[in-house]
Design a protein around this motif. Sequence first.
Motif, PDB file in Angstrom:
ATOM      1  N   SER A 303      31.972 -43.097 -56.288  1.00 56.81           N
ATOM      2  CA  SER A 303      33.339 -42.843 -55.835  1.00 56.81           C
ATOM      3  C   SER A 303      34.076 -44.146 -55.559  1.00 56.81           C
ATOM      4  O   SER A 303      35.236 -44.322 -55.942  1.00 56.81           O
ATOM      5  CB  SER A 303      33.319 -41.975 -54.576  1.00 56.81           C
ATOM      6  N   LYS A 304      33.398 -45.086 -54.886  1.00 53.33           N
ATOM      7  CA  LYS A 304      34.006 -46.386 -54.615  1.00 53.33           C
ATOM      8  C   LYS A 304      34.252 -47.146 -55.915  1.00 53.33           C
ATOM      9  O   LYS A 304      35.285 -47.805 -56.076  1.00 53.33           O
ATOM     10  CB  LYS A 304      33.104 -47.212 -53.695  1.00 53.33           C
ATOM     11  N   LEU A 305      33.308 -47.038 -56.833  1.00 54.48           N
ATOM     12  CA  LEU A 305      33.443 -47.701 -58.132  1.00 54.48           C
ATOM     13  C   LEU A 305      34.670 -47.183 -58.870  1.00 54.48           C
ATOM     14  O   LEU A 305      35.456 -47.963 -59.435  1.00 54.48           O
ATOM     15  CB  LEU A 305      32.181 -47.466 -58.963  1.00 54.48           C
ATOM     16  N   GLU A 306      34.868 -45.880 -58.850  1.00 50.23           N
ATOM     17  CA  GLU A 306      35.995 -45.270 -59.553  1.00 50.23           C
ATOM     18  C   GLU A 306      37.330 -45.722 -58.974  1.00 50.23           C
ATOM     19  O   GLU A 306      38.255 -46.114 -59.711  1.00 50.23           O
ATOM     20  CB  GLU A 306      35.882 -43.753 -59.470  1.00 50.23           C
ATOM     21  N   VAL A 307      37.433 -45.687 -57.656  1.00 49.79           N
ATOM     22  CA  VAL A 307      38.684 -46.083 -57.014  1.00 49.79           C
ATOM     23  C   VAL A 307      38.960 -47.570 -57.246  1.00 49.79           C
ATOM     24  O   VAL A 307      40.098 -47.971 -57.523  1.00 49.79           O
ATOM     25  CB  VAL A 307      38.636 -45.772 -55.506  1.00 49.79           C
ATOM     26  N   LEU A 308      37.922 -48.392 -57.161  1.00 46.32           N
ATOM     27  CA  LEU A 308      38.089 -49.831 -57.375  1.00 46.32           C
ATOM     28  C   LEU A 308      38.565 -50.121 -58.795  1.00 46.32           C
ATOM     29  O   LEU A 308      39.479 -50.940 -59.008  1.00 46.32           O
ATOM     30  CB  LEU A 308      36.768 -50.557 -57.106  1.00 46.32           C
ATOM     31  N   ALA A 309      37.981 -49.449 -59.779  1.00 45.78           N
ATOM     32  CA  ALA A 309      38.362 -49.668 -61.178  1.00 45.78           C
ATOM     33  C   ALA A 309      39.814 -49.276 -61.414  1.00 45.78           C
ATOM     34  O   ALA A 309      40.572 -49.991 -62.089  1.00 45.78           O
ATOM     35  CB  ALA A 309      37.444 -48.875 -62.100  1.00 45.78           C
ATOM     36  N   ARG A 310      40.234 -48.160 -60.851  1.00 43.42           N
ATOM     37  CA  ARG A 310      41.591 -47.674 -61.073  1.00 43.42           C
ATOM     38  C   ARG A 310      42.624 -48.561 -60.383  1.00 43.42           C
ATOM     39  O   ARG A 310      43.646 -48.917 -60.956  1.00 43.42           O
ATOM     40  CB  ARG A 310      41.710 -46.241 -60.569  1.00 43.42           C
ATOM     41  N   LEU A 428      31.605 -42.768 -67.868  1.00 48.94           N
ATOM     42  CA  LEU A 428      31.629 -42.992 -66.422  1.00 48.94           C
ATOM     43  C   LEU A 428      32.552 -42.025 -65.688  1.00 48.94           C
ATOM     44  O   LEU A 428      32.604 -42.046 -64.451  1.00 48.94           O
ATOM     45  CB  LEU A 428      32.075 -44.431 -66.123  1.00 48.94           C
ATOM     46  N   GLN A 429      33.272 -41.209 -66.431  1.00 52.44           N
ATOM     47  CA  GLN A 429      34.222 -40.263 -65.833  1.00 52.44           C
ATOM     48  C   GLN A 429      35.272 -40.992 -65.006  1.00 52.44           C
ATOM     49  O   GLN A 429      35.668 -40.550 -63.925  1.00 52.44           O
ATOM     50  CB  GLN A 429      33.476 -39.229 -64.973  1.00 52.44           C
ATOM     51  N   ILE A 430      35.708 -42.156 -65.495  1.00 56.60           N
ATOM     52  CA  ILE A 430      36.709 -42.961 -64.800  1.00 56.60           C
ATOM     53  C   ILE A 430      37.895 -43.173 -65.739  1.00 56.60           C
ATOM     54  O   ILE A 430      37.725 -43.622 -66.874  1.00 56.60           O
ATOM     55  CB  ILE A 430      36.129 -44.329 -64.377  1.00 56.60           C
ATOM     56  N   ASN A 431      39.086 -42.859 -65.240  1.00 58.47           N
ATOM     57  CA  ASN A 431      40.314 -43.087 -66.000  1.00 58.47           C
ATOM     58  C   ASN A 431      41.037 -44.276 -65.389  1.00 58.47           C
ATOM     59  O   ASN A 431      41.714 -44.145 -64.366  1.00 58.47           O
ATOM     60  CB  ASN A 431      41.209 -41.845 -65.971  1.00 58.47           C
ATOM     61  N   THR A 432      40.911 -45.444 -66.008  1.00 60.01           N
ATOM     62  CA  THR A 432      41.480 -46.665 -65.429  1.00 60.01           C
ATOM     63  C   THR A 432      42.997 -46.702 -65.488  1.00 60.01           C
ATOM     64  O   THR A 432      43.615 -47.555 -64.843  1.00 60.01           O
ATOM     65  CB  THR A 432      40.927 -47.913 -66.140  1.00 60.01           C
ATOM     66  N   GLY A 434      44.811 -43.991 -64.662  1.00 66.13           N
ATOM     67  CA  GLY A 434      45.262 -42.903 -63.797  1.00 66.13           C
ATOM     68  C   GLY A 434      45.928 -43.461 -62.560  1.00 66.13           C
ATOM     69  O   GLY A 434      45.434 -43.307 -61.441  1.00 66.13           O
ATOM     70  N   TYR A 435      47.075 -44.102 -62.760  1.00 63.41           N
ATOM     71  CA  TYR A 435      47.725 -44.846 -61.679  1.00 63.41           C
ATOM     72  C   TYR A 435      48.228 -43.958 -60.542  1.00 63.41           C
ATOM     73  O   TYR A 435      48.471 -44.441 -59.444  1.00 63.41           O
ATOM     74  CB  TYR A 435      48.907 -45.652 -62.236  1.00 63.41           C
ATOM     75  N   LEU A 436      48.411 -42.665 -60.797  1.00 62.02           N
ATOM     76  CA  LEU A 436      48.919 -41.778 -59.757  1.00 62.02           C
ATOM     77  C   LEU A 436      47.841 -41.369 -58.751  1.00 62.02           C
ATOM     78  O   LEU A 436      48.140 -40.702 -57.763  1.00 62.02           O
ATOM     79  CB  LEU A 436      49.537 -40.521 -60.389  1.00 62.02           C
ATOM     80  N   LYS A 437      46.603 -41.761 -59.021  1.00 62.10           N
ATOM     81  CA  LYS A 437      45.501 -41.390 -58.124  1.00 62.10           C
ATOM     82  C   LYS A 437      44.765 -42.644 -57.660  1.00 62.10           C
ATOM     83  O   LYS A 437      43.544 -42.763 -57.759  1.00 62.10           O
ATOM     84  CB  LYS A 437      44.532 -40.463 -58.827  1.00 62.10           C
ATOM     85  N   LEU A 438      45.513 -43.623 -57.154  1.00 62.69           N
ATOM     86  CA  LEU A 438      44.932 -44.913 -56.785  1.00 62.69           C
ATOM     87  C   LEU A 438      43.947 -44.790 -55.644  1.00 62.69           C
ATOM     88  O   LEU A 438      42.996 -45.582 -55.541  1.00 62.69           O
ATOM     89  CB  LEU A 438      46.043 -45.905 -56.402  1.00 62.69           C
ATOM     90  N   TYR A 439      44.125 -43.866 -54.749  1.00 57.26           N
ATOM     91  CA  TYR A 439      43.293 -43.796 -53.549  1.00 57.26           C
ATOM     92  C   TYR A 439      42.334 -42.609 -53.571  1.00 57.26           C
ATOM     93  O   TYR A 439      41.736 -42.287 -52.568  1.00 57.26           O
ATOM     94  CB  TYR A 439      44.188 -43.700 -52.306  1.00 57.26           C
ATOM     95  N   SER A 440      42.199 -41.998 -54.721  1.00 60.72           N
ATOM     96  CA  SER A 440      41.333 -40.835 -54.807  1.00 60.72           C
ATOM     97  C   SER A 440      40.396 -40.955 -55.991  1.00 60.72           C
ATOM     98  O   SER A 440      40.758 -41.490 -57.035  1.00 60.72           O
ATOM     99  CB  SER A 440      42.182 -39.564 -54.970  1.00 60.72           C
ATOM    100  N   SER A 441      39.188 -40.443 -55.814  1.00 59.59           N
ATOM    101  CA  SER A 441      38.217 -40.438 -56.922  1.00 59.59           C
ATOM    102  C   SER A 441      38.218 -39.105 -57.638  1.00 59.59           C
ATOM    103  O   SER A 441      37.371 -38.854 -58.494  1.00 59.59           O
ATOM    104  CB  SER A 441      36.819 -40.748 -56.396  1.00 59.59           C
ATOM    105  N   LYS A 442      39.129 -38.256 -57.269  1.00 56.49           N
ATOM    106  CA  LYS A 442      39.221 -36.928 -57.900  1.00 56.49           C
ATOM    107  C   LYS A 442      39.940 -37.009 -59.240  1.00 56.49           C
ATOM    108  O   LYS A 442      40.852 -37.804 -59.394  1.00 56.49           O
ATOM    109  CB  LYS A 442      39.949 -35.960 -56.982  1.00 56.49           C
TER     110      LYS A 442
END
Length: 442
Positions: A303-310, A428-432, A434-442
């Motif tokens: 979750s932290k990885l996803e938010v950090l990447a985005r 990795l299920q990460i959308n880099t 996805g700027y509208l979800k900067l603080y969420s891993s959802k």
Amino acid sequence: MNSGFLTSNLRKLANRNAIGAATALTMQVAGAALSLLISLLLAKLIGAVGLGLYFLSVTSTEIFSTISRLGLETSALKFISIANASGEPATVATVYRKCVGIATVSAAVMVLPAWAILNWAPIGASHHTEFTSLVPYLMIALIPVTVLSVQTESFKAIGRPGTAVFAQAVLPQSVLLLLIVVLALQNRITATSVLASYATAFLLAMLLAFLRWVFSVKDVWRTSSFSTAVLLRTSLPILIVTSLNLVMAWTDTFVLGILSTPDQVGVYGVALRISTTTAFVLIAVNSVVAPQFAALHASGEHSKLEVLARRSSFWTLVGASPLILIFMIFPSQILDLFGEQFVAGTWSLRLLALAQLVNVSTGQLTSLLIMTGHEKLMRNNLIFSAVLNLAGNLVLVPPLGALGAAISTAISLSVMKIIAWWIVRHKLQINTVGYLKLYSSK
């Protein structure tokens, strides 16, 4: 995802990232400015042909330096990051010594074959004799350029991105600029004296980086049982990725140097260096987040990885967009600063700036894939993109010169980044983006 995560751990991580990124960004801006100033001075002092020979020389050094590093710079970043996060100073010191030592020996071994290849290959076309006279200075520069890259990645791994960027981009460029000014005042400025200064600058930077490491890391001579075999098993596959990255970065310059003329290399080289100043934001942010990608993935904190990447992708785009727009709207005015002969690169600069927009907007995809164990997928992506770039340059450079190189490079870089984004999205299920979800891993 509970609110406690968002308001505590993530916020601490963001604050640390912001400080590190700001420091690295400041150093990267200074390094980019120095690099452009050097190109501007050389354009005025030695003209498009001399500048083209300088670009070809630096490109050659970078190519053989990349091979000599054996992928050790990324291995140093990965393993030192993990050891530093785990509180293992002996492993930090051991990995650094092994990576630097192996890279030094490898670069020394590379000198003779590199010398032979550069003297044999028709680099510089009609100015090949002038190019070969510069080769001895390139061989002197090979070891410090190789080792310095490993050293700077090690600084990033222990949380000192500002020091890393300073040692890599600011220090050698500052020394080189000073030496060029001295040579110009003495009326001794030639391509040969510039390359001798280049070698001197990187040698000094390498030595000072080692001294800074000694003062930064306590018990620098401590040893651990970290396996050299493990280090090489990790680094050698990464060598393929970094080598392909280099092919992507320098195919255009080399094809121009062989199939066109040094003045076309000079015009294109200026446009390329101007456009890639926008990537300093990407490099600065990457110097902070890449070690954390490795640490977060190793600890299973997806979750932290996803938010950090985005978030890192978003702020990279915000930081680079103003320059990209300037380069696309006012290319001829910018190139005219280097001299009237460089205005021919107007459309080259526009296309390369557009490619950089794709580059920065998608984020730190290469580091994200490598640090999470997907380097083979990134390797395959780079193979395809490198072949596409080479084919495009071979077809377009003969009739279009610098513009053909720009078209091919812009297309292949954009394709590579789009494919890498797709891999990250599905593996990795990460959308880099996805700027509208900067603080969420959802």
